[in-house]
Scaffold this motif. Structure first.
Motif, short mmCIF file in Angstrom:
data_model
loop_
_atom_site.label_atom_id
_atom_site.label_comp_id
_atom_site.label_asym_id
_atom_site.label_seq_id
_atom_site.Cartn_x
_atom_site.Cartn_y
_atom_site.Cartn_z
N ALA A 140 0.83 -1.20 0.00
CA ALA A 140 0.00 0.00 0.00
C ALA A 140 0.87 1.26 0.00
O ALA A 140 0.56 2.24 -0.68
N LYS A 141 1.96 1.23 0.75
CA LYS A 141 2.88 2.37 0.76
C LYS A 141 3.52 2.56 -0.63
O LYS A 141 3.69 3.69 -1.09
N GLY A 142 3.87 1.45 -1.25
CA GLY A 142 4.45 1.54 -2.59
C GLY A 142 3.49 2.12 -3.60
O GLY A 142 3.86 2.97 -4.43
N ARG A 143 2.24 1.69 -3.54
CA ARG A 143 1.24 2.22 -4.47
C ARG A 143 1.03 3.72 -4.26
O ARG A 143 0.90 4.49 -5.23
N ALA A 144 1.05 4.16 -3.01
CA ALA A 144 0.91 5.58 -2.72
C ALA A 144 2.08 6.37 -3.31
O ALA A 144 1.89 7.47 -3.85
N VAL A 145 3.30 5.84 -3.22
CA VAL A 145 4.46 6.50 -3.81
C VAL A 145 4.32 6.55 -5.33
O VAL A 145 4.65 7.56 -5.97
N ALA A 146 3.82 5.48 -5.93
CA ALA A 146 3.61 5.45 -7.38
C ALA A 146 2.66 6.55 -7.80
O ALA A 146 2.88 7.25 -8.80
N GLU A 147 1.58 6.72 -7.06
CA GLU A 147 0.58 7.73 -7.41
C GLU A 147 1.12 9.14 -7.22
O GLU A 147 0.79 10.05 -7.99
N ARG A 148 1.97 9.30 -6.22
CA ARG A 148 2.46 10.63 -5.87
C ARG A 148 3.65 11.07 -6.71
O ARG A 148 3.77 12.25 -7.08
N GLU A 149 4.55 10.13 -7.05
CA GLU A 149 5.83 10.51 -7.63
C GLU A 149 6.15 9.86 -8.98
O GLU A 149 7.06 10.32 -9.67
N PHE A 150 5.44 8.82 -9.39
CA PHE A 150 5.80 8.09 -10.61
C PHE A 150 4.74 8.15 -11.70
O PHE A 150 4.98 7.68 -12.81
N ASP A 151 3.58 8.71 -11.42
CA ASP A 151 2.51 8.77 -12.42
C ASP A 151 2.82 9.89 -13.41
O ASP A 151 2.80 11.08 -13.08
N GLN A 152 3.10 9.52 -14.64
CA GLN A 152 3.60 10.48 -15.63
C GLN A 152 2.70 11.70 -15.84
O GLN A 152 3.21 12.83 -15.92
N PRO A 153 1.38 11.56 -15.95
CA PRO A 153 0.55 12.75 -16.16
C PRO A 153 0.74 13.80 -15.06
O PRO A 153 0.57 15.01 -15.31
N HIS A 154 1.10 13.37 -13.88
CA HIS A 154 1.33 14.29 -12.78
C HIS A 154 2.80 14.70 -12.68
O HIS A 154 3.13 15.89 -12.64
N SER A 155 3.69 13.72 -12.66
CA SER A 155 5.10 14.00 -12.39
C SER A 155 5.80 14.74 -13.54
O SER A 155 6.71 15.53 -13.31
N TYR A 156 5.36 14.50 -14.78
CA TYR A 156 6.04 15.12 -15.92
C TYR A 156 5.74 16.61 -16.06
O TYR A 156 6.35 17.30 -16.89
N ARG A 157 4.84 17.12 -15.26
CA ARG A 157 4.57 18.55 -15.29
C ARG A 157 5.80 19.33 -14.84
O ARG A 157 5.96 20.51 -15.19
N LYS A 158 6.69 18.69 -14.07
CA LYS A 158 7.94 19.34 -13.69
C LYS A 158 8.76 19.69 -14.93
O LYS A 158 9.42 20.73 -14.98
N ILE A 159 8.73 18.82 -15.93
CA ILE A 159 9.47 19.08 -17.16
C ILE A 159 8.86 20.26 -17.90
O ILE A 159 9.57 21.15 -18.39
N VAL A 160 7.54 20.27 -17.98
CA VAL A 160 6.85 21.37 -18.66
C VAL A 160 7.19 22.69 -17.98
O VAL A 160 7.50 23.69 -18.66
N ASP A 161 7.17 22.71 -16.67
CA ASP A 161 7.47 23.95 -15.93
C ASP A 161 8.91 24.40 -16.20
O ASP A 161 9.17 25.60 -16.36
N LEU A 162 9.85 23.46 -16.24
CA LEU A 162 11.24 23.80 -16.51
C LEU A 162 11.41 24.41 -17.91
O LEU A 162 12.09 25.42 -18.08
#
Length: 429
Positions: A402-424
């Motif tokens: 369950a902890k791993g799945r939460a990390v996946a949703e928070r830090e590894f889900d591309q639609p969310h995490s890749y926004r850092k690239i767009v901002d850069l």
């Protein structure tokens, strides 16, 4: 060679949208079944964010080791334009043929940027290949536009794991070191697939640079949909604990120790019989690579309970991972990889992870985020002990998963995490 000839042309024409070139020699496109999707997803995301995008890649499909049919309709009608750079190709992942092939690709890429000078407002390129990335960096410098390096491996550091001969390796790998240094010195910004990679350019430059850590990750919605669609096709015997590895069967990945650990567990179960509780454990190996035959022979010799499933498409791999009970990030002690591609899929499966990788950054993350345990690399007994511990404690597996799945949703889900690239990129533009 350009697909989609109706896409907006180059030159001095006024454009409302900023035009970005994304350069990658390894990407899964169209109806292809093998390859990485990081840069394809980024291209799609940037188009949705209002950019005009050329995805520049090789005519050679790395995973299939074959030339693409660049005229295939599957490469047309996309929201971004695909530009194929001619590359002769190679037969092995690490040999002189691949080096020569990348050199030709870099030369042809340089010609493309010279022909299209004034087209792009920013160049975004992966490294490695180092010479291809250097071509991008120097083209951006000549055109006075920003260049961003996406650092997803370290060459020649990773090569030394396979070939490390004093003096000879220094000479042989010098071109890779030279090209990497040039890329790091010229970049306007960096994206790393780990903190270690994002910080690497600082060793070769004094000027600070904006950077972001964006894990390779995955599209969780696609992972979940694939797992659900193929769940019924996975035949898992009742009462058996599946411990699963997914990925390449090659030099960096220590499947040999996992097989030895499986043999120890099976031997222990047979010897103890009814005197101690230890569920039946089978190792599932999802993937293919140059070491497959050797690993299958090892499993047969040791009579280890291991199933080699071969290469699976992404959807079936997701189904197998979700049907498993434990996942293993298995790397040899000398592997320089930090946070590898499959981590996002392992975490998405909701299973506890056993990590044998030596990356200080990732080992700290495993402990701090609580989704698994770290084990000494190359130690079959230590690995077997941890597998046995998790196999016998379903509640512990659920908590870690369950902890791993939460990390996946928070830090590894591309639609969310890749926004850092767009901002850069917006900041640099």
């Amino acid at each position: 060679m350009e697909t989609n000839p109706t896409a907006k042309a180059s030159g001095g024409r006024q454009r409302a949208a900023k035009h970005i070139a994304i350069v990658t020699m390894g990407v899964k496109l169209g109806n292809e079944t093998r390859g990485y999707t990081r840069f394809r997803f980024l291209a799609e995301l940037l188009v949705r964010e209002g950019f005009e995008v050329d995805l520049i890649t090789s005519s050679f499909q790395h995973w299939e080791k074959a030339q693409r049919d660049c005229a295939n309709a599957c490469y047309r009608g996309l929201p971004y334009r695909i530009v194929f750079i001619d590359e002769p190709g190679y037969t092995r992942n690490l040999d002189l043929g691949r080096i020569r092939s990348h050199r030709v690709a870099a030369k042809n890429l340089r010609a493309h940027f010279e022909r299209t000078a004034g087209t792009y407002d920013l160049i975004y390129a992966e490294i490695p290949p180092n010479d291809v990335a250097r071509t991008c960096a120097e083209a951006a410098e000549a055109q006075r536009i920003p260049f961003v390096a996406d650092i997803n491996d370290l060459w020649p550091e990773a090569m030394r794991m396979v070939v490390n001969i004093p003096v000879i390796s220094d000479v042989a790998f010098y071109p890779f070191k030279r090209d990497a240094r040039r890329v790091y010195q010229l970049l306007s910004g960096a994206v790393g697939t780990s903190d270690e990679y994002a910080a690497r350019p600082a060793q070769d430059r004094q000027r600070p640079y904006p950077c972001a850590t964006v894990y390779v990750g995955n599209d969780l919605a696609a992972f979940d949909a694939g797992a659900q669609a193929h769940e019924s096709e996975v035949n898992k015997p009742e009462g058996v604990i599946w411990t699963t590895y997914a990925g390449t069967l090659g030099a960096s990945y220590d499947v040999e120790t996992l097989i030895a650990a499986a043999a120890l567990l099976e031997q222990d179960r047979r010897e103890k019989g009814n005197n101690a509780y230890l569920p039946a454990i089978r190792v599932q190996v999802l993937g293919d690579g140059p070491d497959r035959a050797k690993l299958q022979e090892q499993a047969s010799t040791l009579d280890a309970p291991v199933d080699f499933r071969g290469y699976l498409d992404y959807e079936h791999m997701a189904a197998y991972l979700c049907a498993s009970d434990i996942v293993v990030n298995s790397l040899v002690r000398t592997a320089v990889q930090s946070i590898v591609t499959k981590i996002g899929d392992y975490l998405a499966s909701g299973n506890p992870m056993i990590n044998t990788g030596s990356s200080t950054e990732f080992r700290a993350k495993v402990s701090a985020d609580g989704f698994g345990v770290n084990v000494e690399a190359g130690n079959p007994q230590a690995l077997a002990d941890e597998i046995a511990k998790l196999a016998g404690h379903s509640s512990l597996r659920k908590i870690m998963g369950a902890k791993g799945r939460a990390v996946a949703e928070r830090e590894f889900d591309q639609p969310h995490s890749y926004r850092k690239i767009v901002d850069l990129l917006r900041t640099l533009l």
